[in-house]
Design an enzyme around this catalytic site. Sequence first.
Site, PDB file in Angstrom:
ATOM      1  N   ASN A   9      25.346 -22.195  -4.962  1.00 36.46           N
ATOM      2  CA  ASN A   9      25.325 -22.790  -6.663  1.00 36.46           C
ATOM      3  C   ASN A   9      26.557 -23.230  -6.499  1.00 36.46           C
ATOM      4  O   ASN A   9      27.209 -23.322  -6.476  1.00 36.46           O
ATOM      5  CB  ASN A   9      25.624 -20.995  -7.253  1.00 36.46           C
ATOM      6  CG  ASN A   9      25.693 -21.641  -8.703  1.00 36.46           C
ATOM      7  OD1 ASN A   9      25.675 -22.489  -9.310  1.00 36.46           O
ATOM      8  ND2 ASN A   9      26.539 -20.262  -9.070  1.00 36.46           N
ATOM      9  N   LYS A  11      27.359 -24.467  -8.470  1.00 36.54           N
ATOM     10  CA  LYS A  11      28.355 -24.941 -10.342  1.00 36.54           C
ATOM     11  C   LYS A  11      28.562 -25.674 -11.131  1.00 36.54           C
ATOM     12  O   LYS A  11      27.377 -26.861 -10.537  1.00 36.54           O
ATOM     13  CB  LYS A  11      29.396 -24.306 -10.152  1.00 36.54           C
ATOM     14  CG  LYS A  11      29.216 -22.518  -9.465  1.00 36.54           C
ATOM     15  CD  LYS A  11      30.720 -21.894  -9.309  1.00 36.54           C
ATOM     16  CE  LYS A  11      30.044 -20.268  -8.415  1.00 36.54           C
ATOM     17  NZ  LYS A  11      31.408 -19.182  -8.644  1.00 36.54           N
ATOM     18  N   HIS A  95      23.900 -15.747 -14.147  1.00 37.79           N
ATOM     19  CA  HIS A  95      24.633 -15.471 -12.836  1.00 37.79           C
ATOM     20  C   HIS A  95      26.199 -14.906 -14.021  1.00 37.79           C
ATOM     21  O   HIS A  95      25.767 -15.083 -15.531  1.00 37.79           O
ATOM     22  CB  HIS A  95      25.334 -17.190 -12.866  1.00 37.79           C
ATOM     23  CG  HIS A  95      26.078 -17.541 -12.204  1.00 37.79           C
ATOM     24  ND1 HIS A  95      27.647 -17.054 -12.437  1.00 37.79           N
ATOM     25  CD2 HIS A  95      26.590 -17.328 -10.246  1.00 37.79           C
ATOM     26  CE1 HIS A  95      28.356 -17.010 -11.175  1.00 37.79           C
ATOM     27  NE2 HIS A  95      27.797 -17.010  -9.799  1.00 37.79           N
ATOM     28  N   GLU A  97      28.755 -15.964 -14.410  1.00 40.76           N
ATOM     29  CA  GLU A  97      29.455 -16.762 -15.292  1.00 40.76           C
ATOM     30  C   GLU A  97      29.313 -17.325 -16.530  1.00 40.76           C
ATOM     31  O   GLU A  97      28.822 -17.655 -17.724  1.00 40.76           O
ATOM     32  CB  GLU A  97      30.134 -18.169 -14.677  1.00 40.76           C
ATOM     33  CG  GLU A  97      30.977 -17.892 -13.545  1.00 40.76           C
ATOM     34  CD  GLU A  97      30.582 -18.897 -12.288  1.00 40.76           C
ATOM     35  OE1 GLU A  97      30.637 -20.021 -12.444  1.00 40.76           O
ATOM     36  OE2 GLU A  97      31.828 -17.803 -11.005  1.00 40.76           O
ATOM     37  N   GLU A 167      26.099  -9.261  -6.952  1.00 37.43           N
ATOM     38  CA  GLU A 167      27.073 -10.165  -7.287  1.00 37.43           C
ATOM     39  C   GLU A 167      28.062  -9.774  -7.756  1.00 37.43           C
ATOM     40  O   GLU A 167      28.254  -9.356  -8.945  1.00 37.43           O
ATOM     41  CB  GLU A 167      27.177 -11.768  -8.002  1.00 37.43           C
ATOM     42  CG  GLU A 167      25.861 -12.833  -7.027  1.00 37.43           C
ATOM     43  CD  GLU A 167      26.410 -13.819  -7.492  1.00 37.43           C
ATOM     44  OE1 GLU A 167      26.687 -15.028  -6.593  1.00 37.43           O
ATOM     45  OE2 GLU A 167      26.233 -14.489  -8.905  1.00 37.43           O
ATOM     46  N   GLY A 173      35.000 -15.967  -6.689  1.00 36.35           N
ATOM     47  CA  GLY A 173      35.705 -17.037  -6.809  1.00 36.35           C
ATOM     48  C   GLY A 173      37.302 -16.446  -5.959  1.00 36.35           C
ATOM     49  O   GLY A 173      37.898 -17.488  -6.856  1.00 36.35           O
ATOM     50  N   SER A 213      32.103 -14.666  -2.546  1.00 34.11           N
ATOM     51  CA  SER A 213      33.427 -15.186  -1.195  1.00 34.11           C
ATOM     52  C   SER A 213      32.394 -14.532  -0.391  1.00 34.11           C
ATOM     53  O   SER A 213      33.665 -14.026   0.756  1.00 34.11           O
ATOM     54  CB  SER A 213      34.549 -14.390  -1.682  1.00 34.11           C
ATOM     55  OG  SER A 213      35.302 -14.761  -3.405  1.00 34.11           O
TER      56      SER A 213
HETATM   57  C1  PEP Z   1      28.753 -17.500  -6.798  1.00 36.62           C
HETATM   58  O1  PEP Z   1      29.141 -18.542  -7.801  1.00 36.62           O
HETATM   59  O2  PEP Z   1      27.719 -17.255  -7.283  1.00 36.62           O
HETATM   60  C2  PEP Z   1      29.715 -17.219  -5.800  1.00 36.62           C
HETATM   61  C3  PEP Z   1      29.175 -16.070  -5.583  1.00 36.62           C
HETATM   62  O3  PEP Z   1      31.016 -17.591  -6.052  1.00 36.62           O
HETATM   63  P1  PEP Z   1      31.840 -17.916  -4.512  1.00 36.62           P
HETATM   64  O4  PEP Z   1      31.155 -17.739  -3.152  1.00 36.62           O
HETATM   65  O5  PEP Z   1      32.527 -18.803  -4.988  1.00 36.62           O
HETATM   66  O6  PEP Z   1      32.651 -16.556  -4.744  1.00 36.62           O
END
Ligand code: PEP
Length: 256
Positions: A9, A11, A95, A97, A167, A173, A213
């Site tokens: 992803n 972003k 997601h 976000e 998630e 992040g 992460s």
């Molecule tokens: C994501 O954006 O879905 C995500 C898991 O980000 P990160 O791997 O940076 O934590």
Amino acid sequence: MRKIIIAGNWKMYKTISEALELVNGLKRILYNIENVEIVICPPYTCLDQISELISESNIKLGAQDMHWETEGAFTGEVSVLMLKDLSCRYVIIGHSERRQYFSETNETVNKKVKTALKYNITPIVCVGEKLEERQAGKTFQIIEDHIKNGLKDLSKEELARVVIAYEPVWAIGTGLTAKPEQAQEVHSFIRKLLSDMSDEETAQNITIQYGGSVKPDNTKDLIKQKDIDGALVGGASLKIDPFVEIIKNAAGLEAK
Ligand code: PEP
């Protein structure tokens, strides 16, 4: 057997030239990976050119969101037909976000999932609890709410075509990753919910990714867990080396 899917992803990162450079590198190194489905979800502005670049490769294209209507007066939005036009196979829906900054709800997730399925695009449906919800002992309640309402009224056949990404919001992040056993506990709970909504066989065949992460050094321990079938990767998918390593690590594991 369940498909292991590693999806990146991106972003709101990468101009077209930066994106093309990264994809050229991925294509060059990953051309012989067969047992992992490799998906990249770039920003909309890069989809067209990347679609062409990966058309003959083992890399699949995904988008980061879409509207539930096929067309209309929705300024700034992108429809499923537009994604199909670009040969997108996947779309991330719900997601955290989008939920946090753009008022995405389980109801809008549900509408988008139904539209994606209707037009044969695989939705990667994100679910996960916030830190305060975990600390208040509400993790399973939140996950149940996201799964039952986000996937409401789907037939067994439709459920079978969905990908879930667990998630935990506190791990996205932040550099904090759920411990493999901690993630497995939630993945197994999700599979049980999916089984209740369809049947055991359908639920056993649904890919449930972990996200939060994910890095090269934690990929194997996470995906080795019984109910973890790949990863949705944010930060580590923006650079060639870590993303390639994550995919190679996943490809080295046995299928479930
Ligand atoms: C994501 O954006 O879905 C995500 C898991 O980000 P990160 O791997 O940076 O934590």
